[in-house]
Design a protein around this motif. Structure first.
Motif, mmCIF file in Angstrom:
data_model
loop_
_atom_site.group_PDB
_atom_site.id
_atom_site.type_symbol
_atom_site.label_atom_id
_atom_site.label_comp_id
_atom_site.label_asym_id
_atom_site.label_seq_id
_atom_site.Cartn_x
_atom_site.Cartn_y
_atom_site.Cartn_z
ATOM 1 N N PRO A 32 0.915 -1.241 -0.127
ATOM 2 C CA PRO A 32 0.009 -0.081 0.001
ATOM 3 C C PRO A 32 0.904 1.291 0.042
ATOM 4 N N ALA A 33 0.300 2.271 -0.676
ATOM 5 C CA ALA A 33 1.061 3.652 -0.729
ATOM 6 C C ALA A 33 0.961 4.258 0.508
ATOM 7 N N ALA A 34 2.222 4.789 1.163
ATOM 8 C CA ALA A 34 1.799 5.749 2.229
ATOM 9 C C ALA A 34 1.903 7.240 2.009
ATOM 10 N N ALA A 35 1.064 7.785 2.600
ATOM 11 C CA ALA A 35 0.901 9.235 2.700
ATOM 12 C C ALA A 35 2.502 9.944 2.753
ATOM 13 N N GLY B 267 -2.286 26.373 -4.186
ATOM 14 C CA GLY B 267 -3.094 27.383 -4.150
ATOM 15 C C GLY B 267 -3.054 28.127 -3.110
ATOM 16 N N LEU B 268 -4.391 28.130 -2.304
ATOM 17 C CA LEU B 268 -4.555 28.545 -0.882
ATOM 18 C C LEU B 268 -4.665 27.350 0.039
ATOM 19 N N ALA B 269 -4.554 26.198 -0.080
ATOM 20 C CA ALA B 269 -5.221 25.201 0.812
ATOM 21 C C ALA B 269 -4.075 24.431 0.958
ATOM 22 N N THR B 270 -3.886 24.113 2.331
ATOM 23 C CA THR B 270 -2.828 23.402 2.920
ATOM 24 C C THR B 270 -3.290 22.058 3.449
ATOM 25 N N HIS B 271 -2.710 20.822 2.784
ATOM 26 C CA HIS B 271 -3.012 19.642 3.310
ATOM 27 C C HIS B 271 -1.817 18.883 4.041
ATOM 28 N N THR B 272 -2.454 18.195 5.074
ATOM 29 C CA THR B 272 -1.227 17.700 6.152
ATOM 30 C C THR B 272 -1.199 16.041 5.689
ATOM 31 N N ASN B 273 -0.109 15.644 5.447
ATOM 32 C CA ASN B 273 0.312 14.299 5.108
ATOM 33 C C ASN B 273 -0.601 14.019 4.188
ATOM 34 N N PRO B 274 -0.331 14.768 2.858
ATOM 35 C CA PRO B 274 -1.229 14.550 1.603
ATOM 36 C C PRO B 274 -0.702 13.231 0.880
ATOM 37 N N SER B 275 -1.967 12.759 0.084
ATOM 38 C CA SER B 275 -1.898 11.457 -0.596
ATOM 39 C C SER B 275 -2.834 11.776 -1.565
ATOM 40 N N GLY B 276 -2.420 11.461 -2.997
ATOM 41 C CA GLY B 276 -3.614 11.664 -3.996
ATOM 42 C C GLY B 276 -3.387 12.912 -4.751
ATOM 43 N N ASN C 159 5.790 22.640 -1.234
ATOM 44 C CA ASN C 159 5.951 20.963 -0.884
ATOM 45 C C ASN C 159 6.692 20.998 0.319
ATOM 46 N N ASN C 160 6.305 20.999 1.546
ATOM 47 C CA ASN C 160 7.133 20.511 2.779
ATOM 48 C C ASN C 160 7.093 19.217 3.230
ATOM 49 N N THR C 161 6.886 18.265 2.295
ATOM 50 C CA THR C 161 6.776 16.903 2.643
ATOM 51 C C THR C 161 8.088 16.109 2.313
ATOM 52 N N ASN C 162 8.176 14.919 2.157
ATOM 53 C CA ASN C 162 9.293 14.115 1.980
ATOM 54 C C ASN C 162 9.075 13.259 0.802
ATOM 55 N N GLN C 163 8.123 13.902 -0.076
ATOM 56 C CA GLN C 163 7.945 13.184 -1.490
ATOM 57 C C GLN C 163 7.931 14.418 -2.427
ATOM 58 N N VAL C 164 8.237 13.679 -3.708
ATOM 59 C CA VAL C 164 8.254 14.903 -4.837
ATOM 60 C C VAL C 164 6.747 14.890 -5.272
ATOM 61 N N ALA C 165 6.275 16.299 -5.495
ATOM 62 C CA ALA C 165 4.783 16.572 -6.106
ATOM 63 C C ALA C 165 5.005 16.973 -7.523
ATOM 64 N N THR C 166 3.861 16.574 -8.302
ATOM 65 C CA THR C 166 4.074 16.133 -9.512
ATOM 66 C C THR C 166 2.685 17.476 -10.121
ATOM 67 N N VAL C 167 3.026 18.426 -11.181
ATOM 68 C CA VAL C 167 1.979 19.101 -11.375
ATOM 69 C C VAL C 167 1.609 18.827 -12.633
ATOM 70 N N SER D 34 -3.475 20.888 -11.317
ATOM 71 C CA SER D 34 -3.714 19.909 -10.027
ATOM 72 C C SER D 34 -2.234 19.381 -9.636
ATOM 73 N N VAL D 35 -2.296 18.825 -8.456
ATOM 74 C CA VAL D 35 -0.854 18.289 -8.265
ATOM 75 C C VAL D 35 -1.193 16.999 -7.577
ATOM 76 N N SER D 36 -0.266 16.004 -7.820
ATOM 77 C CA SER D 36 -0.341 14.738 -7.350
ATOM 78 C C SER D 36 0.945 14.416 -6.624
ATOM 79 N N ILE D 37 0.595 13.796 -5.249
ATOM 80 C CA ILE D 37 1.524 13.378 -4.346
ATOM 81 C C ILE D 37 1.188 12.090 -3.721
ATOM 82 N N SER D 38 2.172 11.307 -3.372
ATOM 83 C CA SER D 38 1.729 9.736 -2.596
ATOM 84 C C SER D 38 2.857 9.683 -1.266
#
Length: 96
Positions: free
Chosen positions: A24-27, A35-44, A57-65, A92-96
């Motif tokens: 399973p993919a981890a967040a 934009g104006l929305a901040t997501h904690t431990n994002p996935s999807g 992007n203040n996560t440990n994964q690369v975000a794709t635009v 839109s942005v994808s991150i897993s």
């Protein structure tokens, strides 16, 4: 004869490994602002209607635009961990 059996066993093991389902993919850990929305431990996938689109992007994964909503169309860029970027045509942005 022994060599053929060893090669066959190796081939079967490789095929089994290749066909096994992925885990399973981890967040991502941290926050992703699209934009104006901040997501904690994002996935999807996250879509915005704010242009130009700012991605922080203040996560440990690369975000794709992506150029279209719902992470459709062409991938037009990436935002590495702990980086920000502005995309004139991003939607839109994808991150897993």
């Amino acid at each position: 004869m022994r060599r053929i059996g060893l090669v066959a066993a190796s081939a079967i093991g490789a095929v089994s490994l290749a066909l096994s389902p992925a885990g399973p993919a981890a967040a991502a850990e941290g926050t992703l602002t699209v934009g104006l929305a901040t997501h904690t431990n994002p996935s999807g996938c996250y879509t915005t209607n704010v242009w130009p689109m700012i991605v922080t992007n203040n996560t440990n994964q690369v975000a794709t635009v992506f150029e279209l909503p719902n992470c459709q169309g062409l991938a037009i860029g990436q935002v590495r961990p702990n980086e920000s970027n502005v995309f004139e045509f991003g939607t839109s942005v994808s991150i897993s």
